[in-house]
Design a protein around this motif. Structure first.
Motif: not given
Lengths: 121, 316
Positions: B79-95
């Motif tokens: 779950a934690k590693v999956q969250d990290e993937a999600g965080h990366g995607l939120y941030l690419y989306s912001a960029a």
């Protein structure tokens, strides 16, 4: 020492002018279309914009939105729409677009003086 | 013929004034607003390195997914590693709201033209490292990230609110894992202490160089992108962590660490900045491995991307 910043989460990364940011054609195949994602938090609420993602088609976009934006019961319903299909007001139009409502105070109930002893109004 | 240029200058001044007023009022800048080019570039750099850090950050802990000691620990770590993937995607989306392109940013990461946090260039040698990453590394990240929820750029601030909500689970699962090990055998306790010894100083380095060596911080502060100085956040992290270490029963590897009675804050020993420079410039223990794996993920899985695209085109 090159310019490093800790801001940006896990920190201590060079962010000086030497780090390139300009777009170039990507080596890898260009990304899938961009979708905007809207989630209804629970029954009775509107769908609210939560972010975006890339997906090859509409169906995959819904699946990806589920994984990216609702891992902890954040929603009961998802909408996705291709970003390119959204028509928006321009920020430059802000004044002509929204200013007319500014001087129409009579559209608000507080514009009207009613004596205090009139009930239920 | 000179009139248009003059108009443009006047327009730009008006736009700059509106931007400055928005920042001064503490309001958010939104994607389609006019913004100075320096503001946009600074944000793209910062958000991109943040996104890269989340994505590369999946690797050190991901190494333990198949070796987790129980099904419970495995589910938590997954779950934690999956969250990290999600965080990366939120941030690419912001960029991308700033005109950046995700595929292009990924290429820049793989070509080492953009960086990620140096902390992920250290290896995870034992399962205790998984706990210490949650406790110290995610703890330090929380100190950095909470102020970013008030960042002046709307999409970045909103992504950070989402990230911070999830980051708290990361830190708590790490601390709980360590408490469990500290209640175990002397060997397990020694593993925890060893992991703390290895991760403590790199965690302090996560906050970046001392304030007097951060020349561009002032501009980021003025723009409301950055809210606190490196040293301020580092001190906050140390003050939070020392009591947590005491409850856990581990020793932080700094003989100079002591409470300053006058200020109520902890003094700590000098940080070896040459190590940070070494790791950032590519000489860390795992730099090559991390990038090689990210490159393989892009290249070896390209056929999946292509197949999905072909399917979508066929059914369009």
């Amino acid at each position: 020492m090159t310019e490093l910043t800790a801001e940006g989460g896990h920190g201590a990364v060079p962010t000086g002018p030497e780090v390139p940011v300009a777009d170039r054609p990507a080596v890898s195949r260009r990304d899938w279309p961009l979708y905007e994602v809207f989630v209804r938090g629970k029954r009775g609420l509107n769908h609210v914009h939560v972010g975006s993602l890339h997906a090859p088609d509409d169906e995959m976009a819904v699946h990806a939105a589920r994984d990216v934006y609702t891992r902890r019961n954040e929603g009961v319903s998802i909408w996705v729409v291709q970003a390119a299909d959204i028509t928006a007001s321009s920020p430059d139009e802000k004044d002509p677009m929204f200013a007319p409502s500014g001087d129409k105070v009579y559209r608000h109930p507080t514009f009207y003086e009613i004596p205090d002893d009139v009930p239920h109004i | 013929m000179t009139a248009p240029a003059l108009d443009r200058t006047l327009d730009e001044a008006a736009l700059q004034a509106r931007f400055d007023a928005t920042i001064a009022a503490g309001h958010r800048i939104e994607p389609r607003d006019w913004m100075p080019e320096g503001y946009r570039k600074t944000l793209v750099r910062q958000i991109a390195q943040h996104a890269h850090s989340e994505i590369i950050g999946m690797q050190p802990e991901g190494d333990w997914l198949l070796a987790a000691p129980s099904l419970r620990r495995k589910a938590v770590l997954l779950a934690k590693v999956q969250d990290e993937a999600g965080h990366g995607l939120y941030l690419y989306s912001a960029a991308e709201t700033l005109g950046a392109d995700r595929a292009d940013l990924t290429d820049k990461l793989i070509e080492r033209r953009q960086k990620y946090s140096s902390i992920f260039n250290y290896p995870t040698l034992t399962y205790a490292d998984v706990g210490v990453i949650g406790w110290l590394v995610d703890g330090a990240a929380i100190c950095n990230q909470v102020p970013l929820c008030r960042s002046s750029y709307g999409p970045y601030a909103r992504a950070m609110i989402r990230v911070c909500k999830e980051e708290s689970f990361h830190q708590r699962q790490g601390y709980e894992l360590l408490m469990t090990m500290m209640g175990g055998t002397p060997e397990q306790q020694a593993m925890v202490q060893d992991a703390v010894d290895r991760w403590w100083w790199p965690s302090l380095m996560m906050f970046g160089p001392p304030d007097d060596e951060s020349p561009n911080s002032a501009q980021s502060m003025a723009w409301g992108i950055k809210r606190h100085s490196n040293d301020e956040l580092r001190q906050r992290f140390v003050d939070m962590t020392v009591p947590q270490a005491a409850v856990l029963g581990v020793t932080l590897p700094d003989p100079e660490l002591a409470l300053d009675e006058a200020t109520g804050r902890y003094r700590f020993g000098p940080i070896d900045w040459s190590e940070l420079q070494r790791v950032i410039s590519g000489q860390g223990p795992c730099n090559d491995e991390r990038i090689a794996r990210r490159r393989a993920a892009r290249d070896d899985n390209a056929w999946v991307t292509e197949a999905a695209t072909a399917y979508a085109e066929k059914h369009a």
